[in-house]
Design a protein around this motif. Structure first.
Motif, PDB file in Angstrom:
ATOM      1  N   ARG A 307       0.813  -1.216   0.000  1.00  0.00           N
ATOM      2  CA  ARG A 307       0.000   0.000   0.000  1.00  0.00           C
ATOM      3  C   ARG A 307       0.849   1.270   0.000  1.00  0.00           C
ATOM      4  NH1 ARG A 307      -5.449  -1.019   3.648  1.00  0.00           N
ATOM      5  NH2 ARG A 307      -6.503  -2.275   2.045  1.00  0.00           N
ATOM      6  N   ALA A 308       2.130   1.118   0.321  1.00  0.00           N
ATOM      7  CA  ALA A 308       3.026   2.277   0.270  1.00  0.00           C
ATOM      8  C   ALA A 308       3.618   2.488  -1.125  1.00  0.00           C
ATOM      9  CB  ALA A 308       4.157   2.111   1.284  1.00  0.00           C
ATOM     10  N   MET A 309       3.413   1.531  -2.024  1.00  0.00           N
ATOM     11  CA  MET A 309       3.953   1.637  -3.376  1.00  0.00           C
ATOM     12  C   MET A 309       2.989   2.428  -4.248  1.00  0.00           C
ATOM     13  SD  MET A 309       5.314  -2.299  -3.907  1.00  0.00           S
ATOM     14  CE  MET A 309       6.112  -3.164  -2.547  1.00  0.00           C
ATOM     15  N   PRO A 310       3.429   3.495  -4.880  1.00  0.00           N
ATOM     16  CA  PRO A 310       2.544   4.297  -5.720  1.00  0.00           C
ATOM     17  C   PRO A 310       1.869   3.453  -6.805  1.00  0.00           C
ATOM     18  CG  PRO A 310       4.609   5.456  -5.357  1.00  0.00           C
ATOM     19  CD  PRO A 310       4.788   4.073  -4.811  1.00  0.00           C
ATOM     20  N   GLY A 311       0.551   3.586  -6.900  1.00  0.00           N
ATOM     21  CA  GLY A 311      -0.197   2.900  -7.942  1.00  0.00           C
ATOM     22  C   GLY A 311      -0.622   1.488  -7.611  1.00  0.00           C
ATOM     23  N   VAL A 312      -0.214   0.956  -6.457  1.00  0.00           N
ATOM     24  CA  VAL A 312      -0.546  -0.427  -6.082  1.00  0.00           C
ATOM     25  C   VAL A 312      -1.775  -0.440  -5.177  1.00  0.00           C
ATOM     26  CG1 VAL A 312       0.255  -2.508  -4.891  1.00  0.00           C
ATOM     27  CG2 VAL A 312       1.834  -1.191  -6.324  1.00  0.00           C
ATOM     28  N   SER A 313      -2.681  -1.378  -5.416  1.00  0.00           N
ATOM     29  CA  SER A 313      -3.879  -1.535  -4.585  1.00  0.00           C
ATOM     30  C   SER A 313      -3.992  -2.981  -4.136  1.00  0.00           C
ATOM     31  CB  SER A 313      -5.140  -1.160  -5.366  1.00  0.00           C
ATOM     32  OG  SER A 313      -5.081   0.163  -5.840  1.00  0.00           O
ATOM     33  N   PRO A 328       0.607  -1.279 -11.179  1.00  0.00           N
ATOM     34  CA  PRO A 328       0.562  -0.341 -12.310  1.00  0.00           C
ATOM     35  C   PRO A 328       1.471  -0.813 -13.446  1.00  0.00           C
ATOM     36  CG  PRO A 328       1.993   0.528 -10.612  1.00  0.00           C
ATOM     37  CD  PRO A 328       1.417  -0.754 -10.061  1.00  0.00           C
ATOM     38  N   VAL A 329       1.131  -1.974 -14.024  1.00  0.00           N
ATOM     39  CA  VAL A 329       1.939  -2.570 -15.084  1.00  0.00           C
ATOM     40  C   VAL A 329       1.038  -2.908 -16.262  1.00  0.00           C
ATOM     41  CG1 VAL A 329       3.622  -3.507 -13.449  1.00  0.00           C
ATOM     42  CG2 VAL A 329       1.670  -4.927 -14.158  1.00  0.00           C
ATOM     43  N   ASP A 330       1.648  -3.023 -17.446  1.00  0.00           N
ATOM     44  CA  ASP A 330       0.867  -3.333 -18.641  1.00  0.00           C
ATOM     45  C   ASP A 330       0.343  -4.758 -18.617  1.00  0.00           C
ATOM     46  OD1 ASP A 330       3.379  -4.456 -18.848  1.00  0.00           O
ATOM     47  OD2 ASP A 330       3.762  -3.774 -20.901  1.00  0.00           O
ATOM     48  N   ASP A 331       1.139  -5.675 -18.108  1.00  0.00           N
ATOM     49  CA  ASP A 331       0.768  -7.083 -18.093  1.00  0.00           C
ATOM     50  C   ASP A 331       1.562  -7.768 -16.981  1.00  0.00           C
ATOM     51  OD1 ASP A 331       1.301 -10.038 -18.939  1.00  0.00           O
ATOM     52  OD2 ASP A 331      -0.396  -9.436 -20.193  1.00  0.00           O
ATOM     53  N   ALA A 332       0.861  -8.371 -16.036  1.00  0.00           N
ATOM     54  CA  ALA A 332       1.535  -8.941 -14.868  1.00  0.00           C
ATOM     55  C   ALA A 332       2.434 -10.113 -15.240  1.00  0.00           C
ATOM     56  CB  ALA A 332       0.495  -9.385 -13.837  1.00  0.00           C
ATOM     57  N   GLN A 333       2.051 -10.874 -16.252  1.00  0.00           N
ATOM     58  CA  GLN A 333       2.904 -11.989 -16.647  1.00  0.00           C
ATOM     59  C   GLN A 333       4.203 -11.486 -17.276  1.00  0.00           C
ATOM     60  OE1 GLN A 333       0.973 -15.483 -18.042  1.00  0.00           O
ATOM     61  NE2 GLN A 333       2.615 -15.993 -19.476  1.00  0.00           N
ATOM     62  N   LEU A 334       4.095 -10.481 -18.127  1.00  0.00           N
ATOM     63  CA  LEU A 334       5.307  -9.899 -18.704  1.00  0.00           C
ATOM     64  C   LEU A 334       6.175  -9.272 -17.617  1.00  0.00           C
ATOM     65  CD1 LEU A 334       3.874  -8.183 -21.920  1.00  0.00           C
ATOM     66  CD2 LEU A 334       5.139 -10.346 -21.759  1.00  0.00           C
ATOM     67  N   PHE A 335       5.524  -8.636 -16.649  1.00  0.00           N
ATOM     68  CA  PHE A 335       6.262  -8.032 -15.538  1.00  0.00           C
ATOM     69  C   PHE A 335       6.987  -9.104 -14.729  1.00  0.00           C
ATOM     70  CE2 PHE A 335       6.090  -6.632 -10.990  1.00  0.00           C
ATOM     71  CZ  PHE A 335       7.083  -5.655 -11.073  1.00  0.00           C
ATOM     72  N   GLY A 336       6.289 -10.217 -14.440  1.00  0.00           N
ATOM     73  CA  GLY A 336       6.911 -11.301 -13.684  1.00  0.00           C
ATOM     74  C   GLY A 336       8.106 -11.895 -14.403  1.00  0.00           C
ATOM     75  N   ALA A 388       9.193  -2.896  -4.934  1.00  0.00           N
ATOM     76  CA  ALA A 388       9.037  -1.441  -4.993  1.00  0.00           C
ATOM     77  C   ALA A 388      10.039  -0.824  -5.963  1.00  0.00           C
ATOM     78  CB  ALA A 388       9.206  -0.836  -3.595  1.00  0.00           C
ATOM     79  N   GLU A 389      11.277  -1.289  -5.910  1.00  0.00           N
ATOM     80  CA  GLU A 389      12.300  -0.760  -6.809  1.00  0.00           C
ATOM     81  C   GLU A 389      12.014  -1.147  -8.255  1.00  0.00           C
ATOM     82  OE1 GLU A 389      14.769   1.370  -6.015  1.00  0.00           O
ATOM     83  OE2 GLU A 389      13.817   1.401  -4.025  1.00  0.00           O
ATOM     84  N   ALA A 390      11.514  -2.353  -8.456  1.00  0.00           N
ATOM     85  CA  ALA A 390      11.204  -2.812  -9.812  1.00  0.00           C
ATOM     86  C   ALA A 390      10.108  -1.971 -10.450  1.00  0.00           C
ATOM     87  CB  ALA A 390      10.801  -4.287  -9.783  1.00  0.00           C
ATOM     88  N   LEU A 391       9.085  -1.643  -9.664  1.00  0.00           N
ATOM     89  CA  LEU A 391       7.974  -0.856 -10.207  1.00  0.00           C
ATOM     90  C   LEU A 391       8.411   0.551 -10.612  1.00  0.00           C
ATOM     91  CD1 LEU A 391       5.071  -1.982  -7.836  1.00  0.00           C
ATOM     92  CD2 LEU A 391       5.307  -2.498 -10.274  1.00  0.00           C
ATOM     93  N   PRO A 395       9.758  -0.835 -17.626  1.00  0.00           N
ATOM     94  CA  PRO A 395       9.430  -0.061 -18.829  1.00  0.00           C
ATOM     95  C   PRO A 395       7.965  -0.139 -19.232  1.00  0.00           C
ATOM     96  CG  PRO A 395      10.734  -2.012 -19.378  1.00  0.00           C
ATOM     97  CD  PRO A 395      10.759  -1.884 -17.890  1.00  0.00           C
ATOM     98  N   GLY A 396       7.242  -1.139 -18.749  1.00  0.00           N
ATOM     99  CA  GLY A 396       5.820  -1.267 -19.085  1.00  0.00           C
ATOM    100  C   GLY A 396       4.909  -0.722 -18.001  1.00  0.00           C
ATOM    101  N   ARG A 397       5.420   0.176 -17.173  1.00  0.00           N
ATOM    102  CA  ARG A 397       4.583   0.762 -16.120  1.00  0.00           C
ATOM    103  C   ARG A 397       3.481   1.606 -16.743  1.00  0.00           C
ATOM    104  NH1 ARG A 397       5.065   2.251 -10.501  1.00  0.00           N
ATOM    105  NH2 ARG A 397       3.591   3.918 -10.057  1.00  0.00           N
ATOM    106  N   VAL A 398       2.285   1.500 -16.197  1.00  0.00           N
ATOM    107  CA  VAL A 398       1.151   2.312 -16.632  1.00  0.00           C
ATOM    108  C   VAL A 398       0.510   2.925 -15.398  1.00  0.00           C
ATOM    109  CG1 VAL A 398       0.705   0.897 -18.675  1.00  0.00           C
ATOM    110  CG2 VAL A 398      -0.467   0.367 -16.524  1.00  0.00           C
ATOM    111  N   GLU A 399      -0.204   3.999 -15.584  1.00  0.00           N
ATOM    112  CA  GLU A 399      -0.907   4.616 -14.473  1.00  0.00           C
ATOM    113  C   GLU A 399      -2.338   4.100 -14.463  1.00  0.00           C
ATOM    114  OE1 GLU A 399       0.673   6.248 -12.181  1.00  0.00           O
ATOM    115  OE2 GLU A 399       2.478   5.938 -13.392  1.00  0.00           O
ATOM    116  N   LEU A 400      -2.748   3.541 -13.336  1.00  0.00           N
ATOM    117  CA  LEU A 400      -4.091   2.991 -13.190  1.00  0.00           C
ATOM    118  C   LEU A 400      -4.946   3.926 -12.357  1.00  0.00           C
ATOM    119  CD1 LEU A 400      -3.194  -0.719 -12.321  1.00  0.00           C
ATOM    120  CD2 LEU A 400      -3.738   0.224 -14.565  1.00  0.00           C
ATOM    121  N   ALA A 401      -6.241   3.877 -12.630  1.00  0.00           N
ATOM    122  CA  ALA A 401      -7.169   4.571 -11.746  1.00  0.00           C
ATOM    123  C   ALA A 401      -7.086   3.906 -10.376  1.00  0.00           C
ATOM    124  CB  ALA A 401      -8.585   4.495 -12.297  1.00  0.00           C
ATOM    125  N   GLU A 402      -7.063   4.701  -9.338  1.00  0.00           N
ATOM    126  CA  GLU A 402      -6.930   4.163  -7.980  1.00  0.00           C
ATOM    127  C   GLU A 402      -8.128   3.292  -7.652  1.00  0.00           C
ATOM    128  OE1 GLU A 402      -6.417   5.677  -3.351  1.00  0.00           O
ATOM    129  OE2 GLU A 402      -6.361   7.111  -5.011  1.00  0.00           O
TER     130      GLU A 402
END
Length: 411
Positions: A307-313, A328-336, A388-391, A395-402
Motif C-alpha cells: 500500500r506504500a507503493m505508488p499505484g498499487v492496490s 501499475p503494469v501493462d501485463d503482470a505476466q510480462l512483468f513477472g 518497490a524498486e522494480a515498479l 518499462p511497461g509501467r502504466v498509471e491505473l485509476a486508484e
C-alpha cells in the motif's frame, strides 16, 4: 500421426509455476530469487511429526486400508470434532494430499459435461482437475474493489443450468485470503438445497484466520449432511507439504462409498505420511497460536509495503497466506518474467504468480498478481523492497485509476 489426448492438450500450465524456468535461469546467474509464487511455508514442520516416523518400528511398509489406517482416521475425526465439525470416523477418507480429495470429489459428484460453479479468482489447479474429470467450470466474479467478497447470491443463481451439479468454495481463500462468513455459507448451502446441488468445500487453510476471526466449516452447518463434501490437507496447516496427506470428509454415505471405489484404484494413501498425520492430529490447539501470529505479522508487513507503493492496490486478506494486488503494469505476466530476466536490486529479485491464471474469464487479472507471504519477515521485507524498486523502473509501467476498496474488507 500419434496425438496426445484432448485432456492432455487442454491441461494448463500451473499458474504459480509458469515462470519457474526464468527463476532457474536467474539463480544460475547468481541472483537471489525470493519465491512468493507458491504456498510453500518456511515455518518449521513440527518436530513431533518427523519424530513419529523415526520412532516407528516398521518391518514391512505395506498397504493400508484404502481409506487410510483406522488409527489415523479416528484421530482426524477427533480433530474435526474439536473444531466444531461433527465428523465421525466413518465419514473420513484419507487421500494422497488435498489434490486427490478434490479429484475424488469431482469424479464422484459430477458426470462428464456437468457444470461446477466457482467464484473467480480461484485456486488455479481446480481447472486441471475439472479437465481430468471432464467437468465444465462456470464462474461468477469477485472483485478487488470489495476485497474479493462473495459475489451476490443472485449471480450464482443466474448461472445455474440443468447441467449444474455443484458449487465449489475455498475458505479461507487461495488466492484471495477472503474468509466466508457463516451467513454467506448458509446462503450458499440454501441455494444448493433449493437446486439439489453439492457444496464442495476446500478448507485447507482453516486454522489461519486473522484479527480474531475464525473459519466456519460448511460441514458444521445444519442441513449440510447430504450436500457438503469437505476437501482437506495437512500440507499448509502443519507446514508439511511433502507429506502428501489429505482427506475427503462427508456425511453423505453414498458419496463416501463412491469416492472409496476411486480410492481403491490407488490401493492406499502414503503410509509414512499417515504416521506424520497422526502426530499432527495429536498436537494441542495452542500449536496454531504462534504460527497464526507469525502469518498475521507477515500479512501486515506485506500489505503495509504494497500500500506504500505508488499505484498499487490490495485488500487486507482475512486468512490463508496470500494476497492479490493490482500493480501499475501493462501485463503482470510480462512483468513477472521481466523481474527474473532483466531486473535485480542488489543482485536480488522475486518470483510472483500472475493472477490471470486464477481467473477463467479472458482479460481478468491481467494487472494483478498473487503473492504468498510464506517467507520469514527478513526475506519478505527484502522481497518487498525489490518489488518497490522494480515498479519504479519497469518499462511497461502504466498509471491505473486508484482502486477504491470498500471499508468492510479494506482493513
Amino acid at each position: 500421426m500419434l496425438e496426445i489426448s484432448q485432456r492432455g492438450q487442454a491441461m494448463p500450465v500451473s499458474p504459480f509455476r509458469k515462470l519457474a524456468p526464468y527463476a532457474e535461469a536467474a539463480k544460475a546467474q547468481g541472483k537471489t530469487v525470493y519465491h512468493l509464487n507458491i504456498g510453500q511455508p518456511d515455518i518449521q514442520t513440527p518436530p513431533q511429526l518427523l519424530e513419529a516416523v523415526q520412532r516407528a518400528h516398521i518391518g514391512v511398509l505395506g498397504y493400508s486400508h484404502g481409506a487410510g489406517t483406522e488409527s489415523y482416521r479416528r484421530k482426524l475425526a477427533a480433530y474435526y470434532q474439536r473444531t466444531g465439525i461433527p465428523a465421525q470416523f466413518e465419514d473420513v477418507m484419507v487421500t494422497t494430499a488435498g489434490s486427490e480429495a478434490i479429484l475424488f470429489a469431482f469424479l464422484t459428484c459430477l458426470n462428464p459435461g456437468d457444470e461446477l460453479i466457482v467464484a473467480e479468482p480461484f485456486y488455479g489447479t481446480y481447472t486441471a482437475f475439472a479437465i481430468a474429470a471432464g467437468v465444465k467450470i462456470v464462474t461468477v466474479t469477485a472483485h478487488i474493489e470489495d476485497g474479493f467478497a462473495l459475489p451476490p447470491l443472485a449471480d450464482f443463481e443466474a448461472v445455474i443450468s440443468p447441467r449444474t451439479k455443484a458449487i465449489l468454495l475455498c475458505s479461507p481463500s487461495n488466492p484471495t485470503g477472503y474468509v466466508y462468513r457463516r451467513d454467506e455459507l448458509e446462503a450458499l448451502l440454501g441455494l444448493c438445497q433449493k437446486h439439489d446441488l453439492y457444496l464442495l468445500s476446500d478448507e485447507a487453510y482453516r486454522e489461519y484466520c486473522y484479527d480474531g476471526a475464525t473459519a466456519t466449516s460448511a460441514l458444521s452447518l445444519p442441513g449440510s449432511e447430504q450436500h457438503v463434501v469437505v476437501m482437506d490437507t495437512i500440507s499448509k496447516r502443519y507446514s508439511a507439504c511433502g507429506a502428501r496427506i489429505g482427506a475427503l470428509v462427508t456425511r453423505n454415505q453414498q458419496v463416501w462409498t463412491a469416492a472409496f471405489r476411486f480410492a481403491q484404484m490407488r490401493i492406499s494413501p502414503p503410509g509414512l505420511g499417515m504416521l506424520l498425520g497422526e502426530a499432527a492430529a495429536e498436537l494441542p490447539p495452542s500449536y496454531f497460536d504462534e504460527t497464526r501470529a507469525e502469518y498475521q505479522a507477515r500479512r501486515d508487513l506485506t500489505v503495509r509495503h504494497l500500500r506504500a507503493m505508488p499505484g498499487v492496490s490490495c485488500p487486507v486478506p482475512g486468512g490463508a497466506f496470500y494476497v492479490i494486488a493490482r500493480l501499475p503494469v501493462d501485463d503482470a505476466q510480462l512483468f513477472g518474467q521481466w523481474l527474473l530476466e532483466e531486473f535485480s536490486h542488489e543482485n536480488q529479485t522475486l518470483m510472483l504468480s500472475p493472477a490471470n491464471g486464477f481467473y477463467q474469464t479472458p482479460g481478468l487479472g491481467q494487472q494483478e498478481v498473487r503473492l504468498a507471504y510464506v517467507l520469514n519477515q527478513r526475506d519478505l521485507e527484502a522481497a518487498m523492497v525489490c518489488l518497490a524498486e522494480a515498479l519504479k523502473v519497469y518499462p511497461g509501467r502504466v498509471e491505473l485509476a486508484e482502486v477504491q476498496l470498500s471499508e468492510a474488507h479494506a482493513s
